[in-house]
Scaffold this motif. Structure first.
Motif, PDB file in Angstrom:
ATOM      1  N   THR A 101     -15.058   9.684 -33.387  1.00  0.00           N
ATOM      2  CA  THR A 101     -16.129   9.006 -34.121  1.00  0.00           C
ATOM      3  C   THR A 101     -15.845   9.094 -35.600  1.00  0.00           C
ATOM      4  OG1 THR A 101     -17.486  10.984 -34.406  1.00  0.00           O
ATOM      5  CG2 THR A 101     -17.809   9.745 -32.367  1.00  0.00           C
ATOM      6  N   ALA A 102     -16.423   8.187 -36.361  1.00  0.00           N
ATOM      7  CA  ALA A 102     -16.215   8.208 -37.811  1.00  0.00           C
ATOM      8  C   ALA A 102     -16.684   9.527 -38.414  1.00  0.00           C
ATOM      9  CB  ALA A 102     -16.935   7.030 -38.455  1.00  0.00           C
ATOM     10  N   ALA A 103     -17.777  10.079 -37.862  1.00  0.00           N
ATOM     11  CA  ALA A 103     -18.319  11.315 -38.416  1.00  0.00           C
ATOM     12  C   ALA A 103     -17.372  12.487 -38.223  1.00  0.00           C
ATOM     13  CB  ALA A 103     -19.671  11.628 -37.764  1.00  0.00           C
ATOM     14  N   ASP A 104     -16.523  12.419 -37.154  1.00  0.00           N
ATOM     15  CA  ASP A 104     -15.611  13.522 -36.884  1.00  0.00           C
ATOM     16  C   ASP A 104     -14.580  13.700 -37.981  1.00  0.00           C
ATOM     17  OD1 ASP A 104     -15.500  12.787 -33.338  1.00  0.00           O
ATOM     18  OD2 ASP A 104     -16.858  14.061 -34.481  1.00  0.00           O
ATOM     19  N   ILE A 105     -14.183  12.613 -38.639  1.00  0.00           N
ATOM     20  CA  ILE A 105     -13.061  12.691 -39.569  1.00  0.00           C
ATOM     21  C   ILE A 105     -13.433  12.307 -40.997  1.00  0.00           C
ATOM     22  CG2 ILE A 105     -11.305  12.327 -37.805  1.00  0.00           C
ATOM     23  CD1 ILE A 105     -11.284   9.406 -38.484  1.00  0.00           C
ATOM     24  N   GLY A 106     -14.603  11.751 -41.194  1.00  0.00           N
ATOM     25  CA  GLY A 106     -14.949  11.242 -42.519  1.00  0.00           C
ATOM     26  C   GLY A 106     -14.915  12.301 -43.605  1.00  0.00           C
ATOM     27  N   ASP A 107     -15.242  13.558 -43.277  1.00  0.00           N
ATOM     28  CA  ASP A 107     -15.258  14.637 -44.262  1.00  0.00           C
ATOM     29  C   ASP A 107     -14.145  15.651 -44.031  1.00  0.00           C
ATOM     30  OD1 ASP A 107     -17.535  13.670 -45.617  1.00  0.00           O
ATOM     31  OD2 ASP A 107     -18.839  14.504 -44.056  1.00  0.00           O
ATOM     32  N   ALA A 108     -13.139  15.277 -43.255  1.00  0.00           N
ATOM     33  CA  ALA A 108     -12.053  16.211 -42.958  1.00  0.00           C
ATOM     34  C   ALA A 108     -11.283  16.547 -44.227  1.00  0.00           C
ATOM     35  CB  ALA A 108     -11.114  15.600 -41.912  1.00  0.00           C
ATOM     36  N   GLY A 109     -10.817  17.795 -44.317  1.00  0.00           N
ATOM     37  CA  GLY A 109     -10.095  18.227 -45.505  1.00  0.00           C
ATOM     38  C   GLY A 109      -8.807  17.462 -45.725  1.00  0.00           C
ATOM     39  N   TRP A 110      -8.077  17.164 -44.632  1.00  0.00           N
ATOM     40  CA  TRP A 110      -6.811  16.450 -44.799  1.00  0.00           C
ATOM     41  C   TRP A 110      -7.048  15.043 -45.358  1.00  0.00           C
ATOM     42  CZ3 TRP A 110      -6.196  11.845 -42.236  1.00  0.00           C
ATOM     43  CH2 TRP A 110      -7.010  11.613 -41.118  1.00  0.00           C
ATOM     44  N   LEU A 111      -8.193  14.432 -44.953  1.00  0.00           N
ATOM     45  CA  LEU A 111      -8.486  13.096 -45.465  1.00  0.00           C
ATOM     46  C   LEU A 111      -8.868  13.155 -46.941  1.00  0.00           C
ATOM     47  CD1 LEU A 111      -8.858  10.090 -44.992  1.00  0.00           C
ATOM     48  CD2 LEU A 111     -11.183  10.553 -44.193  1.00  0.00           C
ATOM     49  N   GLU A 247     -19.559 -13.652 -39.630  1.00  0.00           N
ATOM     50  CA  GLU A 247     -18.964 -14.313 -38.467  1.00  0.00           C
ATOM     51  C   GLU A 247     -19.327 -13.631 -37.151  1.00  0.00           C
ATOM     52  OE1 GLU A 247     -17.387 -17.086 -38.316  1.00  0.00           O
ATOM     53  OE2 GLU A 247     -17.089 -17.496 -40.439  1.00  0.00           O
ATOM     54  N   VAL A 248     -19.491 -12.297 -37.147  1.00  0.00           N
ATOM     55  CA  VAL A 248     -19.603 -11.592 -35.867  1.00  0.00           C
ATOM     56  C   VAL A 248     -20.985 -11.024 -35.581  1.00  0.00           C
ATOM     57  CG1 VAL A 248     -17.151 -10.999 -35.893  1.00  0.00           C
ATOM     58  CG2 VAL A 248     -18.810  -9.369 -36.827  1.00  0.00           C
ATOM     59  N   VAL A 249     -21.793 -10.734 -36.622  1.00  0.00           N
ATOM     60  CA  VAL A 249     -23.103 -10.126 -36.368  1.00  0.00           C
ATOM     61  C   VAL A 249     -24.169 -11.163 -36.033  1.00  0.00           C
ATOM     62  CG1 VAL A 249     -24.957  -8.714 -37.342  1.00  0.00           C
ATOM     63  CG2 VAL A 249     -22.571  -8.040 -37.675  1.00  0.00           C
ATOM     64  N   PRO A 250     -24.379 -12.212 -36.847  1.00  0.00           N
ATOM     65  CA  PRO A 250     -25.402 -13.214 -36.504  1.00  0.00           C
ATOM     66  C   PRO A 250     -25.131 -13.922 -35.177  1.00  0.00           C
ATOM     67  CG  PRO A 250     -24.756 -13.441 -38.808  1.00  0.00           C
ATOM     68  CD  PRO A 250     -23.788 -12.502 -38.180  1.00  0.00           C
ATOM     69  N   THR A 251     -23.863 -14.042 -34.795  1.00  0.00           N
ATOM     70  CA  THR A 251     -23.530 -14.694 -33.520  1.00  0.00           C
ATOM     71  C   THR A 251     -23.809 -13.800 -32.324  1.00  0.00           C
ATOM     72  OG1 THR A 251     -21.248 -13.906 -33.701  1.00  0.00           O
ATOM     73  CG2 THR A 251     -21.722 -16.100 -34.581  1.00  0.00           C
ATOM     74  N   GLY A 252     -24.081 -12.511 -32.560  1.00  0.00           N
ATOM     75  CA  GLY A 252     -24.320 -11.583 -31.461  1.00  0.00           C
ATOM     76  C   GLY A 252     -23.062 -11.000 -30.858  1.00  0.00           C
ATOM     77  N   TRP A 253     -21.915 -11.293 -31.448  1.00  0.00           N
ATOM     78  CA  TRP A 253     -20.668 -10.739 -30.912  1.00  0.00           C
ATOM     79  C   TRP A 253     -20.604  -9.222 -31.104  1.00  0.00           C
ATOM     80  CZ3 TRP A 253     -16.563 -14.664 -33.195  1.00  0.00           C
ATOM     81  CH2 TRP A 253     -16.648 -15.868 -32.489  1.00  0.00           C
ATOM     82  N   VAL A 254     -21.066  -8.752 -32.269  1.00  0.00           N
ATOM     83  CA  VAL A 254     -20.994  -7.323 -32.592  1.00  0.00           C
ATOM     84  C   VAL A 254     -22.357  -6.879 -33.112  1.00  0.00           C
ATOM     85  CG1 VAL A 254     -19.879  -5.560 -34.019  1.00  0.00           C
ATOM     86  CG2 VAL A 254     -18.540  -7.495 -33.160  1.00  0.00           C
ATOM     87  N   ALA A 255     -22.872  -5.771 -32.586  1.00  0.00           N
ATOM     88  CA  ALA A 255     -24.151  -5.233 -33.055  1.00  0.00           C
ATOM     89  C   ALA A 255     -23.997  -4.663 -34.461  1.00  0.00           C
ATOM     90  CB  ALA A 255     -24.634  -4.144 -32.107  1.00  0.00           C
ATOM     91  N   PRO A 256     -25.065  -4.716 -35.283  1.00  0.00           N
ATOM     92  CA  PRO A 256     -24.972  -4.178 -36.651  1.00  0.00           C
ATOM     93  C   PRO A 256     -24.519  -2.727 -36.706  1.00  0.00           C
ATOM     94  CG  PRO A 256     -26.967  -5.482 -36.400  1.00  0.00           C
ATOM     95  CD  PRO A 256     -26.362  -5.364 -35.027  1.00  0.00           C
ATOM     96  N   ASP A 257     -25.042  -1.882 -35.810  1.00  0.00           N
ATOM     97  CA  ASP A 257     -24.646  -0.469 -35.811  1.00  0.00           C
ATOM     98  C   ASP A 257     -23.158  -0.310 -35.489  1.00  0.00           C
ATOM     99  OD1 ASP A 257     -27.201   0.247 -36.441  1.00  0.00           O
ATOM    100  OD2 ASP A 257     -27.760   0.857 -34.408  1.00  0.00           O
ATOM    101  N   ALA A 258     -22.673  -1.104 -34.534  1.00  0.00           N
ATOM    102  CA  ALA A 258     -21.255  -1.034 -34.176  1.00  0.00           C
ATOM    103  C   ALA A 258     -20.388  -1.509 -35.340  1.00  0.00           C
ATOM    104  CB  ALA A 258     -20.989  -1.879 -32.936  1.00  0.00           C
ATOM    105  N   PHE A 259     -20.854  -2.515 -36.072  1.00  0.00           N
ATOM    106  CA  PHE A 259     -20.112  -3.006 -37.232  1.00  0.00           C
ATOM    107  C   PHE A 259     -19.970  -1.901 -38.271  1.00  0.00           C
ATOM    108  CE2 PHE A 259     -19.602  -5.053 -41.333  1.00  0.00           C
ATOM    109  CZ  PHE A 259     -18.743  -6.106 -41.068  1.00  0.00           C
ATOM    110  N   MET A 260     -21.069  -1.207 -38.591  1.00  0.00           N
ATOM    111  CA  MET A 260     -21.022  -0.167 -39.613  1.00  0.00           C
ATOM    112  C   MET A 260     -20.220   1.048 -39.147  1.00  0.00           C
ATOM    113  SD  MET A 260     -22.347  -1.580 -42.099  1.00  0.00           S
ATOM    114  CE  MET A 260     -22.115  -0.150 -43.162  1.00  0.00           C
ATOM    115  N   ALA A 261     -20.291   1.373 -37.851  1.00  0.00           N
ATOM    116  CA  ALA A 261     -19.496   2.491 -37.343  1.00  0.00           C
ATOM    117  C   ALA A 261     -18.007   2.199 -37.484  1.00  0.00           C
ATOM    118  CB  ALA A 261     -19.845   2.760 -35.888  1.00  0.00           C
ATOM    119  N   GLY A 262     -17.614   0.963 -37.175  1.00  0.00           N
ATOM    120  CA  GLY A 262     -16.212   0.582 -37.322  1.00  0.00           C
ATOM    121  C   GLY A 262     -15.770   0.580 -38.769  1.00  0.00           C
ATOM    122  N   TYR A 263     -16.660   0.158 -39.662  1.00  0.00           N
ATOM    123  CA  TYR A 263     -16.324   0.166 -41.087  1.00  0.00           C
ATOM    124  C   TYR A 263     -16.097   1.598 -41.569  1.00  0.00           C
ATOM    125  CZ  TYR A 263     -16.930  -0.142 -46.130  1.00  0.00           C
ATOM    126  OH  TYR A 263     -16.759  -0.007 -47.484  1.00  0.00           O
ATOM    127  N   GLY A 264     -16.931   2.531 -41.105  1.00  0.00           N
ATOM    128  CA  GLY A 264     -16.745   3.934 -41.460  1.00  0.00           C
ATOM    129  C   GLY A 264     -15.405   4.462 -40.982  1.00  0.00           C
TER     130      GLY A 264
END
Length: 391
Positions: A101-111, A247-264
């Motif tokens: 998950t993004a949360a697992d690595i977002g604050d990692a020291g190596w990153l 392109e992907v959220v208003p069409t219903g292809w990708v949920a808003p939460d999933a979009f932000m998780a992927g961006y993270g």
């Protein structure tokens, strides 16, 4: 074939280690291909960066494609793109399947260590390019003006305006100014092929929406959406996010939460931010197998860049040799230094440096790179290791 493999392996290593976003990528490329391998000189590299700044799409990936073309033709562009892009795309597709998950690595020291080292790499690039491209007072003033404007107006439209203004200033006031001579970049493509590729870019931009409506194929709809996003974005990087979201959220292809998780998650992987499209394809509800959708989205968002770079390069050498074009390029290259200087502060410095210890880390890394001339991959590995231990 040996050149092709060489291009792929060099860019694969860069794709595995190039953290820090598009500006940092340009710094990595400069260190690798100007300083270390001497594939091209400073002035030619700056001219290439200037060209890619004017084209829609991710500038760092386009510079990589152009370097691949100069070594091994069209296949070289594909090898450079694949090496630089596939590592982060594979990581993001794995994330889409739930691996980490993004949360697992977002604050990692190596990153954090890798974000800090990106500051030193960009600082080295700005320092080196400034010595060559701003050798006199007028060009120093252009660079500083571009940096001030970019910091006060942080958007893609302003960036294009800054580059145009710098070019106009160069055309008007830098005629006949001394400049470091730029070597000719080898381009193994004909002008006829270049014109055909540029025509194909425009044809696809017009034709894909029509075919999407007529045929109704989910695969074609996905390709059309991501091709359009890759075609219409100037500035690259984060600028593509609102286009992809539209392109992907208003069409219903990708949920808003999933979009932000992927961006993270995208912030925590090396390589170009445009590989976010692979994640979006994998999680999109378009009725296609996830891996197929990921591949189509990834290919479609980068295809415009490939067509534009390969189409423009056969004409670029003759254009940049004209006296008027050289004057414009003197101004534009000074503007590029200014944009890099602004980006050194935001987002590179602001994302990587949060304390005095972080800044000390940057100074030490800069000394290793600029003074002691350590290989960049050694310093990157050291930064990741020290970050994991102490940050």
């Amino acid at each position: 074939m040996s050149r092709l493999l060489d291009v792929f392996l060099i860019f694969l290593r860069l794709g595995l280690t190039s953290f820090g976003g598009p500006v940092a990528h340009l710094g990595y490329f400069r260190t690798e291909f100007v300083d270390r391998r001497r594939w091209l000189d400073e002035a030619t590299y700056a001219d290439l960066v200037a060209l890619c700044q004017f084209l829609p799409g991710p500038a760092s990936s386009q510079v990589g494609m152009a370097l691949g073309i100069s070594r091994a033709g069209l296949w070289g562009a594909l090898a450079a793109w694949a090496g630089f892009t596939l590592p982060s795309a594979a990581l993001l597709v794995a994330f889409a399947f739930g691996v980490g998950t993004a949360a697992d690595i977002g604050d990692a020291g190596w990153l954090r260590g890798l974000k800090i080292i990106a500051v030193a790499i960009v600082a080295q690039a700005v320092s080196g390019m400034a010595r060559t491209l701003t050798p006199d007072r007028p060009r120093v003033l252009i660079a500083l003006g571009a940096a001030i404007a970019a910091l006060l107006l942080p958007n893609a439209a302003a960036q294009v305006g800054i580059m145009l203004s710098a070019g106009l200033i160069g055309w008007r006031w830098l005629r006949g100014a001394d400049a470091a001579p730029g070597a000719v970049l080898p381009v193994m493509l004909s002008r006829r092929l270049g014109a055909g590729l540029l025509s194909l870019f425009a044809l696809l931009l017009v034709l894909l929406p029509v075919l999407r409506d007529v045929i109704g194929s989910p695969a074609l709809a996905l390709v059309d959406s991501f091709y359009r996003a890759g075609s219409l974005v100037f500035g690259g990087g984060h600028v593509v996010l609102p286009l992809l979201e539209a392109e992907v959220v208003p069409t219903g292809w990708v949920a808003p939460d999933a979009f932000m998780a992927g961006y993270g998650a995208t912030q925590a992987v090396p390589g170009p931010l445009f590989t976010f499209s692979a994640y979006l394809g994998a999680v999109s509800a378009v009725g296609l197998p996830a891996l197929l959708a990921a591949g189509l989205a990834l290919g479609a968002v980068f295809l415009p860049s490939f067509l534009l770079v390969a189409g423009a390069l056969p004409f670029w050498g003759a254009l940049r040799a004209q006296p008027a074009a050289q004057s414009v390029l003197r101004g534009v290259n000074a503007g590029v230094v200014g944009l890099l200087l602004a980006a050194l502060y935001s987002p590179v410095f602001t994302a990587g440096v949060h304390s005095a210890a972080d800044f000390a880390f940057v100074l030490g890394a800069f000394a290793l790179l600029e003074v002691l001339k350590w290989p960049v991959w050694v310093v990157v590995a050291l930064a990741a290791g020290l970050g994991a231990l102490v940050l």
